[in-house]
Design a protein around this motif. Sequence first.
Motif, PDB file in Angstrom:
ATOM      1  N   ARG A 125       0.860  -1.103  -0.013  1.00 26.02           N
ATOM      2  CA  ARG A 125      -0.057   0.145  -0.022  1.00 26.02           C
ATOM      3  C   ARG A 125       0.873   1.185   0.095  1.00 26.02           C
ATOM      4  NH1 ARG A 125      -5.263  -0.616   3.312  1.00 26.02           N
ATOM      5  NH2 ARG A 125      -5.577  -2.779   2.932  1.00 26.02           N
ATOM      6  N   GLN A 154       0.326   5.905  -0.168  1.00 28.89           N
ATOM      7  CA  GLN A 154      -0.447   6.945  -0.444  1.00 28.89           C
ATOM      8  C   GLN A 154      -0.383   7.566  -2.082  1.00 28.89           C
ATOM      9  OE1 GLN A 154       0.053   9.942   2.358  1.00 28.89           O
ATOM     10  NE2 GLN A 154      -1.456  11.202   1.491  1.00 28.89           N
ATOM     11  N   GLU A 194      -5.487   5.965  -1.089  1.00 25.30           N
ATOM     12  CA  GLU A 194      -4.435   5.059  -0.909  1.00 25.30           C
ATOM     13  C   GLU A 194      -4.526   4.026  -2.267  1.00 25.30           C
ATOM     14  OE1 GLU A 194      -4.201   2.248   2.287  1.00 25.30           O
ATOM     15  OE2 GLU A 194      -3.185   3.685   3.598  1.00 25.30           O
ATOM     16  N   THR A 223      -9.326   6.411   2.081  1.00 26.89           N
ATOM     17  CA  THR A 223      -9.392   5.723   3.670  1.00 26.89           C
ATOM     18  C   THR A 223     -10.269   6.327   4.478  1.00 26.89           C
ATOM     19  OG1 THR A 223      -7.744   7.857   4.023  1.00 26.89           O
ATOM     20  CG2 THR A 223      -6.553   5.963   3.152  1.00 26.89           C
TER      21      THR A 223
END
Length: 64
Positions: free
Chosen positions: A13, A15, A28, A54
């Motif tokens: 993962r 950003q 994300e 998110t």
Amino acid sequence: MCLISEKEEELGRQQALGSCPYCGGKVEALDVERRWKLCFIPICFIIKRKYFCTLCAKRLVLNF
């Protein structure tokens, strides 16, 4: 008897740039690996990137 199985695994993962158009939360990027097998023989192997918010947990789709 032949079985078709599908396995999905999260690779990582990070950003992403921008904000959610629905709530303004952070976005994300999720890298996902998908595998399909037919009787234990690999058929397909795909790595895709999915985007989601998110804050509201909506899946976001990029339209070019």
